[in-house]
Design an enzyme around this catalytic site. Sequence first.
Site, mmCIF file in Angstrom:
data_model
loop_
_atom_site.group_PDB
_atom_site.id
_atom_site.type_symbol
_atom_site.label_atom_id
_atom_site.label_comp_id
_atom_site.label_asym_id
_atom_site.label_seq_id
_atom_site.Cartn_x
_atom_site.Cartn_y
_atom_site.Cartn_z
ATOM 1 N N THR A 1 0.401 7.803 12.946
ATOM 2 C CA THR A 1 1.749 8.258 12.573
ATOM 3 C C THR A 1 2.274 7.412 11.426
ATOM 4 O OG1 THR A 1 2.152 8.973 14.830
ATOM 5 C CG2 THR A 1 4.099 8.593 13.452
ATOM 6 N N GLY B 1 -2.571 -4.804 2.777
ATOM 7 C CA GLY B 1 -3.719 -5.114 1.931
ATOM 8 C C GLY B 1 -5.019 -5.217 2.705
ATOM 9 N N CYS C 1 -8.340 -22.924 7.456
ATOM 10 C CA CYS C 1 -8.644 -23.724 8.636
ATOM 11 C C CYS C 1 -9.401 -22.861 9.631
ATOM 12 C CB CYS C 1 -7.332 -24.192 9.243
ATOM 13 S SG CYS C 1 -7.495 -25.689 10.158
ATOM 14 N N ASN D 1 -5.989 -14.748 -5.587
ATOM 15 C CA ASN D 1 -4.811 -15.247 -4.881
ATOM 16 C C ASN D 1 -4.692 -16.763 -4.900
ATOM 17 O OD1 ASN D 1 -7.152 -14.362 -3.226
ATOM 18 N ND2 ASN D 1 -6.212 -15.681 -1.704
ATOM 19 N N GLY E 1 2.610 -4.279 0.265
ATOM 20 C CA GLY E 1 4.050 -4.331 0.005
ATOM 21 C C GLY E 1 4.647 -5.723 -0.044
ATOM 22 N N HIS E 2 4.214 -6.605 0.870
ATOM 23 C CA HIS E 2 4.959 -7.861 1.005
ATOM 24 C C HIS E 2 4.662 -8.863 -0.097
ATOM 25 C CE1 HIS E 2 1.960 -10.700 3.045
ATOM 26 N NE2 HIS E 2 1.291 -9.569 3.011
#
Length: 415
Positions: A259, A81, A349, A171, A222-223
């Site tokens: 790559t 992201g 933080c 988020n 993806g995560h």
Amino acid sequence: MSSSSPNSAEHPPAAYLDHAATTPMLPSVIAAVNEQFALTGNASSLHAAGRRARRTVEEARERVADALGARPSEVVFTAGGTESDNLAVKGLFWARRADDARRVRILASAVEHHAVLDAVQWLGAFTGAEVDWLPVDRLGRVDPAQVRDRIVNGRGGPAAVAAITCMWANNEVGTVQPVPALAALAHDFGIPFHTDAVQAVGAVPVDFADGPSAPDALSFSGHKLGGPVGAGALLLRRETSLVPLQHGGGQEREVRSGTLDVAAIAGLAVAVEEAVHGRVERAARIRRLRDDLIQGVLSIAPDAVVGGDVATEGRLPGNAHIAFPGCEGDALLLLLDAAGVECSTGSACSAGVPEPSHVLMAMGYDDSLARASLRFSLGHSSAPADVERVLGVLPEVLVRARAAGAAARARKAAV
Ligand SMILES: Cc1ncc(COP(=O)(O)O)c(C=O)c1O
């Protein structure tokens, strides 16, 4: 035992309620990634191993495109992201200004993730961009009418606007933005529109299909949807020009050299497909759990303040943002962690000093309420036991956090 603890093999079982930070990989994704790890081949090589790797990448591209209403040629694979956001924001700005030197303004919502926020600030500090932060209301929503006003009445008018960026869903507080309306508005003036959809894909309907109300560029990762960390994509219209951030082998339409990570891309495609196709059922289940959590918390702490939009379609189904007046979010987080509940605060933080969240400040929170906030985020592996765990430990955690908060205030007053 909670069924959702991803770390239960190594640690005591915990209720994992931080899916917005990262969510466990789906078994089908792990299988797809592992299968590729056993193989070799650079997707740019011309021999058989290279052609096999290329086939895997192109199949993944088609699956991602299909799930999100894009064309395969509009999918640019990246390392997540943050990279997709930087590529879109900086690349769009540079390309638009190169075409017309009057285009120096960027409009961005004040509640963006740091991947956009800091990229925009950097453009302002180092490349002469004029940044116009779009305000949000108390629920964290951008108002399209205000955006129109900024486009028309900002310095230089519409001709000076290089790009507009607004996240699809926030988020921290889970607020869903009116992205189709904002994209249509940008297009009324011929301005490209980017959206950070990292929290939105697989959680709310996201469609890149061509049309006036579809974005020109869309980032996802993806995560956040059961795929691997370090894999993501930028969906980018063929006709939208972008100056690349990195130069090299010219992969991915020459906008993202490097790559290709075939294993991560294969896993990403499986994750996107599962997240999008199972969305309606999963979102309904997660929303019910989330609502039970919020109701339960409010019955334990009636003074708690629920942040973000409470309307079903205005909020991510897995997000519960709750401030506990009189407590410090950091203290709550540590006490909950010790009690087997994993969640997060909204504070970032910086240099060891906890700063109140820029999102909450933009929404009009005062400093102390912003610091008293926690984010619980549910995901595909969440279960009723997770909610029960939070509600079971919360009364004791609140007693201790309030005592710590009162002691800290007394110390401050004595100084
Ligand atoms: C809205 C949003 N944008 C961007 C990112 C960054 O994504 P990544 O972790 O893949 O770099 C995140 C991650 O928390 C996010 O929530």
